[in-house]
Design an enzyme around this catalytic site. Structure first.
Site, mmCIF file in Angstrom:
data_model
loop_
_atom_site.group_PDB
_atom_site.id
_atom_site.type_symbol
_atom_site.label_atom_id
_atom_site.label_comp_id
_atom_site.label_asym_id
_atom_site.label_seq_id
_atom_site.Cartn_x
_atom_site.Cartn_y
_atom_site.Cartn_z
ATOM 1 N N HIS A 18 21.296 108.556 -70.269
ATOM 2 C CA HIS A 18 20.755 107.204 -70.483
ATOM 3 C C HIS A 18 19.234 107.229 -70.297
ATOM 4 C CE1 HIS A 18 20.329 106.937 -66.139
ATOM 5 N NE2 HIS A 18 21.631 107.123 -65.963
ATOM 6 N N HIS A 21 17.537 109.402 -67.607
ATOM 7 C CA HIS A 21 17.395 110.826 -67.925
ATOM 8 C C HIS A 21 16.308 111.028 -68.984
ATOM 9 C CE1 HIS A 21 21.829 110.307 -66.957
ATOM 10 N NE2 HIS A 21 21.359 111.017 -65.942
ATOM 11 N N CYS A 126 28.838 111.402 -49.721
ATOM 12 C CA CYS A 126 28.868 110.582 -50.936
ATOM 13 C C CYS A 126 29.057 111.508 -52.131
ATOM 14 C CB CYS A 126 27.596 109.767 -51.113
ATOM 15 S SG CYS A 126 27.546 108.942 -52.728
ATOM 16 N N CYS A 129 26.306 111.263 -54.883
ATOM 17 C CA CYS A 129 25.040 111.954 -54.582
ATOM 18 C C CYS A 129 25.258 113.448 -54.365
ATOM 19 C CB CYS A 129 24.406 111.441 -53.297
ATOM 20 S SG CYS A 129 23.928 109.738 -53.298
ATOM 21 N N CYS A 143 27.082 104.503 -48.942
ATOM 22 C CA CYS A 143 25.934 105.244 -49.439
ATOM 23 C C CYS A 143 24.786 104.280 -49.729
ATOM 24 C CB CYS A 143 26.335 105.992 -50.718
ATOM 25 S SG CYS A 143 24.930 106.570 -51.643
ATOM 26 N N HIS A 146 24.418 104.384 -53.757
ATOM 27 C CA HIS A 146 25.530 103.948 -54.600
ATOM 28 C C HIS A 146 26.342 102.802 -54.005
ATOM 29 C CE1 HIS A 146 24.587 107.991 -56.094
ATOM 30 N NE2 HIS A 146 24.846 107.443 -57.255
ATOM 31 N N LYS A 290 19.705 96.693 -61.691
ATOM 32 C CA LYS A 290 19.928 98.111 -61.492
ATOM 33 C C LYS A 290 20.931 98.598 -62.547
ATOM 34 C CE LYS A 290 21.328 101.235 -57.773
ATOM 35 N NZ LYS A 290 21.349 102.363 -58.567
ATOM 36 N N LYS A 293 27.144 102.270 -63.923
ATOM 37 C CA LYS A 293 28.342 102.419 -64.749
ATOM 38 C C LYS A 293 29.175 101.151 -64.675
ATOM 39 C CE LYS A 293 30.366 106.887 -65.693
ATOM 40 N NZ LYS A 293 31.127 108.007 -65.188
HETATM 41 N N1 MSP Z 1 21.829 117.046 -60.670
HETATM 42 C C1 MSP Z 1 20.872 116.363 -59.878
HETATM 43 C C2 MSP Z 1 19.506 116.990 -60.006
HETATM 44 C C3 MSP Z 1 19.417 118.429 -59.656
HETATM 45 S S1 MSP Z 1 17.845 119.063 -59.947
HETATM 46 C C4 MSP Z 1 17.855 120.597 -59.286
HETATM 47 C C5 MSP Z 1 20.795 114.894 -60.308
HETATM 48 N N2 MSP Z 1 21.255 114.588 -61.523
HETATM 49 S S2 MSP Z 1 21.347 113.110 -62.135
HETATM 50 O O1 MSP Z 1 21.920 113.284 -63.444
HETATM 51 O O2 MSP Z 1 22.025 112.245 -61.247
HETATM 52 O O3 MSP Z 1 19.927 112.484 -62.233
HETATM 53 C C6 MSP Z 1 18.834 113.132 -62.693
HETATM 54 C C7 MSP Z 1 17.592 112.308 -62.786
HETATM 55 O O4 MSP Z 1 17.773 111.072 -63.459
HETATM 56 C C8 MSP Z 1 16.964 112.010 -61.450
HETATM 57 O O5 MSP Z 1 15.630 112.464 -61.463
HETATM 58 C C9 MSP Z 1 16.995 110.499 -61.370
HETATM 59 O O6 MSP Z 1 15.876 110.005 -60.710
HETATM 60 C C10 MSP Z 1 16.972 110.119 -62.825
HETATM 61 N N3 MSP Z 1 17.446 108.775 -63.004
HETATM 62 C C11 MSP Z 1 18.733 108.336 -62.913
HETATM 63 N N4 MSP Z 1 18.722 106.981 -63.079
HETATM 64 C C12 MSP Z 1 17.458 106.545 -63.250
HETATM 65 C C13 MSP Z 1 16.856 105.304 -63.522
HETATM 66 N N5 MSP Z 1 17.548 104.189 -63.568
HETATM 67 N N6 MSP Z 1 15.520 105.299 -63.749
HETATM 68 C C14 MSP Z 1 14.762 106.440 -63.763
HETATM 69 N N7 MSP Z 1 15.309 107.608 -63.498
HETATM 70 C C15 MSP Z 1 16.614 107.683 -63.128
HETATM 71 O O7 MSP Z 1 20.308 114.098 -59.553
#
Ligand code: MSP
Length: 476
Positions: A18, A21, A126, A129, A143, A146, A290, A293
């Site tokens: 999304h 990412h 959690c 996380c 958490c 979450h 926020k 899902k």
């Molecule tokens: N797998 C771990 C990272 C390991 S790195 C060695 C992880 N994955 S994640 O898929 O949950 O999230 C990855 C990234 O997406 C994080 O940097 C997180 O900050 C970012 N984001 C997830 N939701 C977000 C928003 N709503 N806004 C901006 N970034 C966000 O964590």
């Protein structure tokens, strides 16, 4: 040749990506393209974090093995990055054999050094996380991120002596003020590290979806040790050794702690050089809420790109808020910037000037001075102030629009004025290239120049020019 190595976090492939990412990945792409433009040899790494309970549980729900489950989602990530024009060099998966081998090597090395010992772990876990929380950090046993109830887990576990590295970490932060950015986040980390560090539980026996510890095969590596090492293992590939240490790890603020504390401690223990910088960006809400899902309000990549096109999406995310701060996403705001900035300012300029150039031709003349905007763009991008960089480039575009408004070449037919405006368009397009690469390439095609540092520093060649097609259709 100068080198540059940039990484994104590796994402959990438990759902399609999304805008959260997309945000980190686009920013990394901008840095990568910018540094490439500067003539550096670059390496841009992204990928997926596939081990651990989170993926195992998601797979079980779908009645697939974790590997099958991840295999199904990886194409979704790759498609998303293609849609957003992300020019990465490697897509690493923590299930890649070369990565698993390096993780085992490092685990063994850290173990041999005496930094891993066996103990028992009990804590509040959690799954979302993939992390334990202390009672202090949890909110009503939930958490803090979450808001879901934490699970009480107790098991035999190996520990990494993180606490031993407290003095090392504090020295590292003190001697390298650039290491953690932005500043406010660095201060938060320093304060927390000063409070003291617990040793880190790095293995589980309760699940087997992970990398086995080489010194005790009953135990499987806990995700963060495995995940963080991706940044290093990717450079063990032939020809890529020269890229370590990384120039920058881009991460969201929620995972800064793991990157700023665990990661340097692990590297220090393994005798590996430190990365140069870790930058934590803020989080996006959607229409003030926020993303989650359960709320079903996460903006998927296809949806994002469909609003106003790939370049407008890239542009919006980096223009709307400063990179270290939180931002709020709305379709309306994206469309507003698409219409007012990309279509009205840049699009109109290109279409007007190219039409005039087709009619009256170009004649060399002294360029509108772009030295300042070039310098500012460089400084701002390298300082990760993407919004400021874009702001400056658009101020230059405004200036160019004012210039032709004043000179009225459609009345005077002055091909020198048309040349001056065309040259300014060239400079703007090259500076905007990291943000809106597809559009910049189109502009380069219209005015017959290459996207390169060389073109930026040289006056535009006078060639035959054809009126440009519309670059940004206005959206109602
Ligand atoms: N797998 C771990 C990272 C390991 S790195 C060695 C992880 N994955 S994640 O898929 O949950 O999230 C990855 C990234 O997406 C994080 O940097 C997180 O900050 C970012 N984001 C997830 N939701 C977000 C928003 N709503 N806004 C901006 N970034 C966000 O964590």
């Amino acid at each position: 040749m100068a080198k540059y190595y940039v990484t994104t976090p590796i994402y959990y492939p438990n759902d399609v990506p999304h805008i959260g990412h997309a945000y980190t990945t686009i920013a990394a792409d901008v840095l990568n393209r910018w540094n490439k433009l500067q003539g550096k040899e670059t390496f841009f790494l992204t990928g997926t974090d596939e081990h651990g309970k989170k993926i195992a549980e998601a797979a079980e729900k779908s009645k697939l093995t974790p590997k099958e489950f991840a295999d199904k989602l990886i194409p979704e990530f790759k498609k998303a990055w293609q849609l957003l024009n992300i020019d990465y060099d490697r897509f690493i998966r923590t299930t890649d054999k070369d990565h698993e081998k390096i993780v085992q090597e490092i685990l063994q090395r850290v173990h041999d050094k005496g930094d891993i010992y066996k103990g028992e772990y009990e804590g509040l876990y959690c799954t979302a996380c993939e992390a334990y929380y202390t009672e202090k950090d949890s909110i009503d046993n939930c958490c803090p991120i979450h808001k879901r109830p934490l699970e009480k887990l107790k098991e035999e576990s190996y520990f990494f002596r993180l606490s031993k590295y407290q003095p090392f970490l504090l020295d590292l932060y003190r001697n390298n003020p650039q290491f953690i950015s932005p500043d406010k986040r660095r201060k938060e980390i320093i304060n927390r590290v000063k409070e003291g560090l617990h040793d880190l539980s790095i293995s589980r026996t309760s699940f087997n979806w992970g990398i086995p510890l080489p010194f005790d095969k009953k135990h499987f590596s806990y995700v963060w040790f495995d995940a963080l090492l991706n940044y290093y293992s990717a450079t063990k590939e032939k020809g890529r050794e020269k890229f370590w240490p990384a120039d920058i790890h881009l991460v969201g603020k929620d995972i800064l702690w793991f990157h700023a504390v665990y990661w340097p401690a692990i590297l220090k223990s393994a005798g590996i050089k430190m990365p140069k910088k870790i930058f934590a960006h803020g989080w996006w809400t959607v229409n003030g809420e926020k993303m989650s899902k359960t709320a079903g309000n996460a903006i998927k990549i296809k949806e994002l790109a469909d609003i106003a096109g790939t370049d407008s999406a890239r542009y919006f995310l980096l223009r709307e808020t400063s990179f270290g701060d939180d931002g709020d996403f709305s379709k309306e705001m994206l469309i507003e910037r698409h219409n007012n900035e990309l279509a009205n300012k840049l699009g109109n300029l290109v279409s007007r000037v190219s039409a005039l150039a087709e009619k009256y031709g170009l004649e060399k003349a002294k360029a509108i001075d772009s030295k300042k905007v070039i310098k500012k763009t460089k400084d701002y991008i390298e300082d990760l102030k993407f919004d400021r960089a874009i702001y400056e480039i658009f101020a230059f575009i405004d200036k160019t629009n004012e210039f032709i408004q004043k000179e009225k070449p459609w009345e005077t037919h002055d091909s020198k004025v048309i040349y001056q405006a065309s040259n300014a368009i060239k400079d703007s397009a090259i500076l905007l290239y990291p943000f809106i690469p597809e559009t910049s390439e189109k502009i380069a095609g219209i005015f017959n120049f290459k996207i390169s540092l060389d073109s930026l520093n040289k006056p535009l060649k006078t060639t035959k020019i054809k009126k440009a097609p519309i670059l940004f259709e206005k959206i109602k």
